[in-house]
Design an enzyme around this catalytic site. Structure first.
Site, PDB file in Angstrom:
ATOM      1  N   HIS D  15       8.271  -3.659 -13.945  1.00  0.00           N
ATOM      2  CA  HIS D  15       9.329  -2.651 -13.900  1.00  0.00           C
ATOM      3  C   HIS D  15      10.594  -3.269 -13.294  1.00  0.00           C
ATOM      4  O   HIS D  15      10.598  -4.399 -12.835  1.00  0.00           O
ATOM      5  CB  HIS D  15       8.891  -1.396 -13.114  1.00  0.00           C
ATOM      6  N   CYS D  34      15.166  -5.780  -6.631  1.00  0.00           N
ATOM      7  CA  CYS D  34      14.279  -4.876  -7.384  1.00  0.00           C
ATOM      8  C   CYS D  34      14.911  -4.455  -8.713  1.00  0.00           C
ATOM      9  O   CYS D  34      14.241  -3.851  -9.554  1.00  0.00           O
ATOM     10  CB  CYS D  34      13.944  -3.631  -6.568  1.00  0.00           C
ATOM     11  N   HIS D  40      10.295  -7.459 -12.545  1.00  0.00           N
ATOM     12  CA  HIS D  40       9.254  -8.035 -11.693  1.00  0.00           C
ATOM     13  C   HIS D  40       8.041  -7.104 -11.882  1.00  0.00           C
ATOM     14  O   HIS D  40       8.036  -6.315 -12.834  1.00  0.00           O
ATOM     15  CB  HIS D  40       9.719  -8.136 -10.232  1.00  0.00           C
ATOM     16  N   HIS D  42       4.010  -5.280 -10.256  1.00  0.00           N
ATOM     17  CA  HIS D  42       3.133  -4.913  -9.138  1.00  0.00           C
ATOM     18  C   HIS D  42       1.702  -4.666  -9.624  1.00  0.00           C
ATOM     19  O   HIS D  42       1.471  -4.319 -10.785  1.00  0.00           O
ATOM     20  CB  HIS D  42       3.628  -3.621  -8.465  1.00  0.00           C
ATOM     21  N   ASP D  80      -1.249   0.759 -17.767  1.00  0.00           N
ATOM     22  CA  ASP D  80      -1.763  -0.576 -17.430  1.00  0.00           C
ATOM     23  C   ASP D  80      -1.205  -1.657 -18.353  1.00  0.00           C
ATOM     24  O   ASP D  80      -1.205  -1.519 -19.579  1.00  0.00           O
ATOM     25  CB  ASP D  80      -3.296  -0.571 -17.515  1.00  0.00           C
ATOM     26  N   HIS D  81      -0.751  -2.753 -17.739  1.00  0.00           N
ATOM     27  CA  HIS D  81      -0.199  -3.907 -18.471  1.00  0.00           C
ATOM     28  C   HIS D  81       0.998  -3.529 -19.339  1.00  0.00           C
ATOM     29  O   HIS D  81       1.240  -4.136 -20.376  1.00  0.00           O
ATOM     30  CB  HIS D  81      -1.297  -4.606 -19.294  1.00  0.00           C
ATOM     31  N   GLU D 125       2.403   0.693  -4.178  1.00  0.00           N
ATOM     32  CA  GLU D 125       3.177  -0.260  -4.980  1.00  0.00           C
ATOM     33  C   GLU D 125       2.870  -1.678  -4.503  1.00  0.00           C
ATOM     34  O   GLU D 125       2.799  -2.619  -5.288  1.00  0.00           O
ATOM     35  CB  GLU D 125       4.661   0.046  -4.821  1.00  0.00           C
TER      36      GLU D 125
END
Lengths: 136, 136, 136, 136, 136, 136
Positions: D15, D34, D40, D42, D80-81, D125
């Site tokens: 994100h 950010c 980047h 998490h 997810d992913h 996060e």
């Protein structure tokens, strides 16, 4: 709509449990080895929780970078690598139990937060003992 | 002014999920491998949370050493290294789900605490599944 | 150039420590409450470690998805939600201590890995007790 | 009598923090690194908490296997992913802060639960930053 | 007499698994959802381990404050909040698997340490997957 | 065939980093806030690892109950709730860094173990800093 954001921090300190109104024998009887006059210490792990509305522009309750800085200034610089009994004003006459340290941290942070936010402090004295304070 | 203090403890036990009012087929259909008649088991990790005023003389909500002893006597000696279904009276006719075990632990601790304290029990059946009960 | 990759997994099981060559009194004397004839149990947390060269095309030592599947087939399906003493062939005459379970898991995985890889198994019986076996 | 059951889950995602109503300079000033336009990511760790009465027949608040499946279908398959900004409808015009992701997850789960249950979502996060949302 | 000292650090990054020598179909077949062209990401948790003699004057293998700074400069500033594939030179033609990232980190730290020290890098891609590299 | 068994333990202590051969200015320059003359402290988390053959009768490398007792007697009673600099003989002229404390613990345990066993000590000073010593 209210969300809670939580930020971890930590500090290390020496302390002893001690009530200055009592003599040594009573301190030792009540607090045991935690009252060792030469001190012991802990890695305190802290979670600061702020509850409030999500700002529609940022998507933040509060900026976590700002909260991290606030904890550094108000908590870590005040308590880290200190002897709580001897070097921290709040514990000059207050026993530095995990309960009282949590309350002191809460009181040091509360004035820095807008009143629209709720504040909770969770403080681990060890991985097995911890205290929580919400100001009520 | 109320603070919550929390104490970790743990016990290991065997159990199976089983409703004696049902036949084997229904137990198996509802509870799957958790109903294995030969049992399986868990490391239960427990957090006992006590909320109340801070005693101004000790700085304690309750003495954590006393609370540790209370958990040993009322919980660990009763449940540790036991087969919950076969050896623990509370589960003679009560299914030992994590929900019901949390409630049983709460009921065993509640009478030992002064009514001015609130009590909450958090019980991890695995690091991924846990239950909380506060008596309400 | 060798790298180690590690994969977590977990299973829950009942067991008792028991040497069938000994009578009950000796089992109880040596193993204490861990020898309870009605069993107790654990959440076993497993780390499987594979050491070998990094494949220049994939950047993998081994495909972690493949390793996850291998652990499911060879370990979890064999041990999860089982009574180790009564239901698992390897423990028909072998005491299911954390040491022996780690060795059994290693032996079940070793033939499935090319000989160019080293294999290590780390098995947590509780968060406080664990065993490691590397086949030597 | 109400008990809370909690289930862990997790997903990985890319994100960036970004408000499309602002220009790049303001996004960078407010969100810092950010807001990196190349993203980047998490490992999001999730706890879903359901509060309600314990069913006297099963001893369950809700079947944890069912809850696990629900989280897989409604949360993991959705997030997810993924690249949250580019690939997830909810974040087409909503900044994917941990606060907003927690609210989105709550809204995706709430309609699937009977109204007699309370629902809370806790989303990590990082191990150091997390958010909680209960729908109020 | 040699002791190992270990220091934790962490960084967040986006990546995709991708071999530029392969077409999209093969990348997708081999790497699955980890090859999503729009990226996903992780919280990487790092342990840097330095083995060597204890300096009799300081009692240190190396100064942990110095080691912390070294990790910040050589690892965190290079990788934190980055897209590993697009923004990090080492991964221009190297697949950013956890194995390869661990090796890259090791190579960035090794020249900064006196040859009398051994160096090991442990890198968690998730709490469930991690890699170790010692330079051999 | 050799297996390693590992046992967790913990103790809390106060300390300061201090070389008595140096003046205060040099101690402060080298050790910074860790040299505070009024002390700070830590929760030390300890893992004791014993490697050796598995006894075919017990399935044990060593009895973990015996190992737990040994750690209590040789480590916890010696260090817990102590001021390491002022109250522990080993640190009368030895700086209580995490490296040196790990070595001291190793030396206190080694004579109690048969020579057929290898011994390793892992000592966490904080969750982020730890040392390992194997006697070589």
């Amino acid at each position: 709509m209210e969300v809670t954001v939580n930020r971890h921090a930590h500090f290390n300190a020496a302390h002893r449990l001690f009530n200055p109104a009592w003599d040594d024998a009573k301190n030792s009887a009540v607090f045991g080895k935690c009252s060792n006059p030469r001190y012991h210490g802990h890695n305190y792990e802290l979670i600061v929780s702020v509850t409030g509305p999500v700002d529609p522009e940022t998507g933040y309750v509060v900026d976590m970078g700002w909260l991290k800085e606030l904890i550094t200034e108000r908590v870590e610089e005040y308590l880290d690598h200190k002897n709580l009994n001897e070097e921290v004003d709040d514990f000059a006459s207050l026993n530095p139990t995990v309960e009282n340290i949590a309350v002191v941290i809460w009181k040091r942070l509360r004035p820095k937060l807008d009143l629209k936010y709720k504040l909770k402090v969770t403080l681990y004295e060890t991985p097995r003992n911890f205290a929580e304070y919400s100001g009520t």
